[in-house]
Design an enzyme around this catalytic site. Structure first.
Site, PDB file in Angstrom:
ATOM      1  N   ALA A  84       0.817  -1.215   0.000  1.00  0.00           N
ATOM      2  CA  ALA A  84       0.000   0.000   0.000  1.00  0.00           C
ATOM      3  C   ALA A  84       0.854   1.270   0.000  1.00  0.00           C
ATOM      4  CB  ALA A  84      -0.945   0.006   1.193  1.00  0.00           C
ATOM      5  N   THR A  85       2.059   1.206   0.532  1.00  0.00           N
ATOM      6  CA  THR A  85       2.933   2.383   0.481  1.00  0.00           C
ATOM      7  C   THR A  85       3.197   2.763  -0.975  1.00  0.00           C
ATOM      8  OG1 THR A  85       4.001   1.805   2.571  1.00  0.00           O
ATOM      9  CG2 THR A  85       5.213   3.285   1.104  1.00  0.00           C
ATOM     10  N   ASN A 164      -5.686   3.535  10.532  1.00  0.00           N
ATOM     11  CA  ASN A 164      -4.846   2.476  11.091  1.00  0.00           C
ATOM     12  C   ASN A 164      -4.661   2.588  12.596  1.00  0.00           C
ATOM     13  OD1 ASN A 164      -3.448   4.705   9.646  1.00  0.00           O
ATOM     14  ND2 ASN A 164      -1.680   3.979  10.806  1.00  0.00           N
ATOM     15  N   GLN A 192      -6.445  -0.771   5.513  1.00  0.00           N
ATOM     16  CA  GLN A 192      -7.030  -1.323   6.739  1.00  0.00           C
ATOM     17  C   GLN A 192      -8.478  -1.760   6.538  1.00  0.00           C
ATOM     18  OE1 GLN A 192      -5.559  -1.912   9.600  1.00  0.00           O
ATOM     19  NE2 GLN A 192      -3.629  -0.824   9.365  1.00  0.00           N
ATOM     20  N   SER A 212      -3.256  -3.580   0.651  1.00  0.00           N
ATOM     21  CA  SER A 212      -2.025  -4.204   1.133  1.00  0.00           C
ATOM     22  C   SER A 212      -2.290  -5.666   1.477  1.00  0.00           C
ATOM     23  CB  SER A 212      -1.549  -3.464   2.389  1.00  0.00           C
ATOM     24  OG  SER A 212      -0.455  -4.154   2.968  1.00  0.00           O
ATOM     25  N   GLY A 213      -1.430  -6.564   1.019  1.00  0.00           N
ATOM     26  CA  GLY A 213      -1.637  -7.993   1.275  1.00  0.00           C
ATOM     27  C   GLY A 213      -1.528  -8.368   2.736  1.00  0.00           C
ATOM     28  N   HIS A 214      -0.519  -7.812   3.433  1.00  0.00           N
ATOM     29  CA  HIS A 214      -0.222  -8.325   4.777  1.00  0.00           C
ATOM     30  C   HIS A 214      -1.148  -7.796   5.865  1.00  0.00           C
ATOM     31  CE1 HIS A 214       2.037  -4.894   6.694  1.00  0.00           C
ATOM     32  NE2 HIS A 214       2.203  -4.531   5.443  1.00  0.00           N
ATOM     33  N   THR A 252       9.118  -7.452 -13.107  1.00  0.00           N
ATOM     34  CA  THR A 252       8.546  -8.796 -13.103  1.00  0.00           C
ATOM     35  C   THR A 252       7.667  -8.993 -11.877  1.00  0.00           C
ATOM     36  OG1 THR A 252      10.518  -9.603 -14.219  1.00  0.00           O
ATOM     37  CG2 THR A 252       9.123 -11.255 -13.152  1.00  0.00           C
ATOM     38  N   CYS A 338       8.902   6.783  17.552  1.00  0.00           N
ATOM     39  CA  CYS A 338      10.115   6.967  18.334  1.00  0.00           C
ATOM     40  C   CYS A 338      11.209   7.508  17.435  1.00  0.00           C
ATOM     41  CB  CYS A 338      10.590   5.643  18.920  1.00  0.00           C
ATOM     42  SG  CYS A 338       9.533   5.015  20.210  1.00  0.00           S
TER      43      CYS A 338
HETATM   44  C1  LIG Z   1      -0.064  -0.635   6.549  1.00  0.00           C
HETATM   45  C2  LIG Z   1      -0.633   0.589   5.913  1.00  0.00           C
HETATM   46  C3  LIG Z   1      -0.043   1.170   4.795  1.00  0.00           C
HETATM   47  C4  LIG Z   1       1.241   0.644   4.198  1.00  0.00           C
HETATM   48  O1  LIG Z   1       1.044  -0.626   3.631  1.00  0.00           O
HETATM   49  P1  LIG Z   1       2.299  -1.525   3.206  1.00  0.00           P
HETATM   50  O2  LIG Z   1       1.677  -2.596   2.372  1.00  0.00           O
HETATM   51  O3  LIG Z   1       2.885  -2.042   4.481  1.00  0.00           O
HETATM   52  O4  LIG Z   1       3.239  -0.672   2.440  1.00  0.00           O
HETATM   53  C5  LIG Z   1      -0.638   2.276   4.246  1.00  0.00           C
HETATM   54  N1  LIG Z   1      -1.762   2.786   4.751  1.00  0.00           N
HETATM   55  C6  LIG Z   1      -2.371   2.256   5.829  1.00  0.00           C
HETATM   56  C7  LIG Z   1      -3.634   2.863   6.332  1.00  0.00           C
HETATM   57  C8  LIG Z   1      -1.827   1.142   6.436  1.00  0.00           C
HETATM   58  O5  LIG Z   1      -2.414   0.638   7.511  1.00  0.00           O
END
Ligand SMILES: *Cc1c(COP(=O)(O)O)cnc(C)c1O
Length: 399
Positions: A84-85, A164, A192, A212-214, A252, A338
């Site tokens: 997502a970044t 988030n 999110q 974002s996948g994770h 790729t 931090c």
């Molecule tokens: C985690 C997050 C991102 C970044 O996602 P990544 O896949 O880790 O780069 C961006 N926006 C929100 C709101 C998120 O929670």
């Protein structure tokens, strides 16, 4: 491999994981779907001359379809990225740069993710005009302020679906209507939200949406950007090369990650309703457990318009960093950044207008798919005991 090293590498860190908005464990069903694509089915999905390539391409296209169907899009409107970044950077910078002549203006909110805010700041340094709007005390967008800010010179408005830190859900259809009236693109950071709440890009009027996948039990290192085709959204790519992903994201594709991401989307679509009910019940058990044992606890962010798994709680008279140090077995987050020695209170909580002391006394608890009732009960006991102890020490020190 050295035996000790491999054993440490395979051991789950101790404690209870209640930080599911930072990342989620990859669902074992997702891992299983990915594995063949590291070994047997390793072809380059862009190799069009042989069966290894076709096989990988078919798998990638199936994943694209799984993602598309979760969000109500067409498969070719889904562009794979690294997360997502990257999607947020591509959407915001790509749209603003493509339209910089006629639309030099960009709008977002003070409570957005850092990668949105920093993308907007980068555009400002390039000469774009930017507005970073304040939010209401409950974390929601002020639609009147937004309507005043968006003009015919606005290229893109970026507002997240679910925050988030505080989990609040923004009024996406209302935001889209304001954008449409001025011809501005509506970009939504849905990292999110996807897999957690039902989202239909067509019904909501979203032009660009980051995933974002994770964050929903898929692998790390993959994400997607939804790019509307009708009417067509135009972007300048960030990465030049072989022209993959409709020329918007060369490089790729990581077939195993695409496959896992697609499988995560399929599982989320099939299980969302039941999972939301289960997580919501665990969240309520957590909240009632804490407020039943402690006084001086307040919820940050809108009480109802929020995602099921999130709690952001302020503990009166408590420093969140000290609380987390006292709870090394509880994986939670304070949302504080931090930077070197200085611990800054969360900028999101500051954007709500909360006093510094309340922001510094707040932690985020995020319940997820793999949490159990027993974990919730144990977390309640540990948290309540730690807060009571810190408060007792604090009042003893004050005497
Ligand atoms: C985690 C997050 C991102 C970044 O996602 P990544 O896949 O880790 O780069 C961006 N926006 C929100 C709101 C998120 O929670």
């Amino acid at each position: 491999m050295d035996k000790d090293t491999s054993q440490k590498a395979n051991r789950r860190p101790p404690g209870i994981y209640l930080d599911n908005q930072a990342t989620t464990p990859t669902d074992p069903r997702v891992v299983e779907a990915m594995l063949p694509f590291f070994t047997e089915r390793f072809g380059n999905p862009h190799s069009s001359a042989h069966a290894f390539g076709w096989d990988a391409e078919e798998a990638v296209e199936q994943a694209r379809g799984q993602l598309a169907s979760l969000i109500g899009a067409e498969p070719r409107e889904v562009i794979f990225t690294s997360g997502a970044t990257e999607s947020n950077n591509l959407a915001i910078k790509g749209a603003a740069r493509f339209h910089r002549q006629r639309r030099p203006h960009v709008v977002t909110l003070a409570s957005e993710h850092k990668c949105v805010l920093e993308s907007v700041r980068a555009l400002e340094r390039e000469g774009h005009r930017v507005d970073i709007l304040p939010v209401l005390p409950d974390g929601l967008v002020d639609l009147d302020v937004l309507a005043d800010a968006v003009t015919e010179e606005t290229a893109v408005v970026s507002v997240m679906a679910v925050n988030n830190e505080i989990g609040v859900i923004q009024p996406l259809a209302e935001i889209a209507a304001i954008c449409r009236e001025k011809g501005a693109y509506f970009h939504c950071d849905a990292a999110q939200a996807v897999g957690k709440i039902a989202l239909d890009v067509v019904a909501l009027g979203i032009d660009l949406m980051s995933i974002s996948g994770h964050k929903f039990y898929g692998p790390k290192g993959i994400g997607a950007l939804y790019v509307r085709r009708r009417p067509r959204v135009r972007l300048e790519p960030l990465i030049d090369g072989g022209g993959q992903e409709r020329g918007l994201r060369s490089g790729t594709l990581a077939t195993p990650l695409c496959v896992g991401f697609g499988r995560a989307a399929e599982i989320a679509g099939a299980e969302m309703a039941g999972e939301t009910a289960r997580i919501s019940a665990l969240k309520t058990r957590l909240l009632e457990g804490i407020t039943g044992r402690l006084s001086g606890v307040a919820l940050n962010g809108h009480a109802e318009r929020r995602v099921a798994g999130n709690l952001n709680l302020a503990f009166e008279g408590i420093d969140a960093e000290a609380l987390m140090r006292a709870l090394p077995r509880l994986a939670v987050s304070s949302g504080s950044a931090c930077t070197s020695a200085a611990v800054e209170p969360s900028y999101v909580l500051q954007a709500l207008g909360l006093p510094d002391e309340r922001a510094r006394g707040s932690i985020r608890l995020a319940v997820g798919r793999f949490n159990t009732e027993a974990e919730i009960d144990q977390a309640v006991e540990e948290l309540a005991a730690a807060v009571a102890k810190l408060r007792a020490e604090g009042s003893a020190a004050a005497e």
